[in-house]
Motif scaffolding. Structure first.
Motif, PDB file in Angstrom:
ATOM      1  N   TRP A  24       0.878  -1.141   0.123  1.00 36.25           N
ATOM      2  CA  TRP A  24      -0.252   0.004   0.043  1.00 36.25           C
ATOM      3  C   TRP A  24       0.806   1.186   0.065  1.00 36.25           C
ATOM      4  CZ3 TRP A  24      -3.208   1.395   5.277  1.00 36.25           C
ATOM      5  CH2 TRP A  24      -3.867   2.316   4.697  1.00 36.25           C
ATOM      6  N   ILE A  26       1.091   5.276   0.307  1.00 41.00           N
ATOM      7  CA  ILE A  26       0.392   6.559   0.200  1.00 41.00           C
ATOM      8  C   ILE A  26       1.204   7.572  -0.380  1.00 41.00           C
ATOM      9  CG2 ILE A  26      -0.670   7.940   1.987  1.00 41.00           C
ATOM     10  CD1 ILE A  26      -0.845   5.569   3.778  1.00 41.00           C
ATOM     11  N   LYS A  31      -3.718  10.926  -3.171  1.00 39.55           N
ATOM     12  CA  LYS A  31      -3.584   9.536  -4.055  1.00 39.55           C
ATOM     13  C   LYS A  31      -3.302   8.457  -3.120  1.00 39.55           C
ATOM     14  CE  LYS A  31      -3.549  11.051  -8.769  1.00 39.55           C
ATOM     15  NZ  LYS A  31      -2.998  10.829  -9.880  1.00 39.55           N
ATOM     16  N   GLU A  32      -3.709   7.175  -3.146  1.00 29.41           N
ATOM     17  CA  GLU A  32      -3.254   5.848  -2.557  1.00 29.41           C
ATOM     18  C   GLU A  32      -3.456   4.764  -3.428  1.00 29.41           C
ATOM     19  OE1 GLU A  32      -5.325   5.001   1.133  1.00 29.41           O
ATOM     20  OE2 GLU A  32      -4.989   7.388   1.821  1.00 29.41           O
ATOM     21  N   GLU A  53      -5.891   2.357  -7.789  1.00 28.63           N
ATOM     22  CA  GLU A  53      -5.445   3.732  -7.187  1.00 28.63           C
ATOM     23  C   GLU A  53      -6.702   4.241  -6.596  1.00 28.63           C
ATOM     24  OE1 GLU A  53      -3.533   7.533  -9.492  1.00 28.63           O
ATOM     25  OE2 GLU A  53      -5.607   7.223 -10.000  1.00 28.63           O
ATOM     26  N   GLU A  55      -8.267   7.811  -5.264  1.00 34.53           N
ATOM     27  CA  GLU A  55      -8.008   9.342  -5.333  1.00 34.53           C
ATOM     28  C   GLU A  55      -9.226  10.122  -4.694  1.00 34.53           C
ATOM     29  OE1 GLU A  55      -6.635  12.750  -8.557  1.00 34.53           O
ATOM     30  OE2 GLU A  55      -7.457  10.757  -9.268  1.00 34.53           O
ATOM     31  N   PRO A  85      -6.023   0.421   1.901  1.00 32.72           N
ATOM     32  CA  PRO A  85      -6.581   1.366   2.605  1.00 32.72           C
ATOM     33  C   PRO A  85      -8.260   1.046   3.060  1.00 32.72           C
ATOM     34  CG  PRO A  85      -6.644   1.806   0.209  1.00 32.72           C
ATOM     35  CD  PRO A  85      -5.848   0.589   0.367  1.00 32.72           C
TER      36      PRO A  85
END
Length: 88
Positions: A24, A26, A31-32, A53, A55, A85
């Motif tokens: 993951w 960050i 965005k992640e 992604e 966002e 996430p």
């Protein structure tokens, strides 16, 4: 014994152990990304495969699934090995 204890590893060694696994990422900003880590360099530029992604936009959360991406290490804020996430 230190080689088996993640708290005794250098950050680059920990990232190296994540190659081929889910990670993951960050990013700085909104965005992640979650995907399979394929590789990285000394600047922590990294390649991900089969990633999602996440966002945050003014309209809400946008989710995009793609096959490959190359991330610039300057824009990465946090790396979470095996993380996500959201609960899967």
């Amino acid at each position: 014994m230190a080689a088996n204890n993640p708290s005794q590893l250098l950050p680059s060694e920990l990232i190296d152990r994540c190659i081929g696994s889910k990670i993951w990422v960050i990013m700085k900003g909104d965005k992640e990304l979650v995907g399979t880590l394929r590789g990285f360099d000394v600047y922590v530029n990294m390649g991900l495969e089969y990633f999602t992604e996440f966002e945050i936009t003014p309209e809400g959360r946008r989710i995009t699934k793609l096959d490959q991406i190359l991330l610039n290490g300057n824009n990465i804020a946090i790396l979470v090995p095996g993380g996500s996430p959201e609960a899967e």
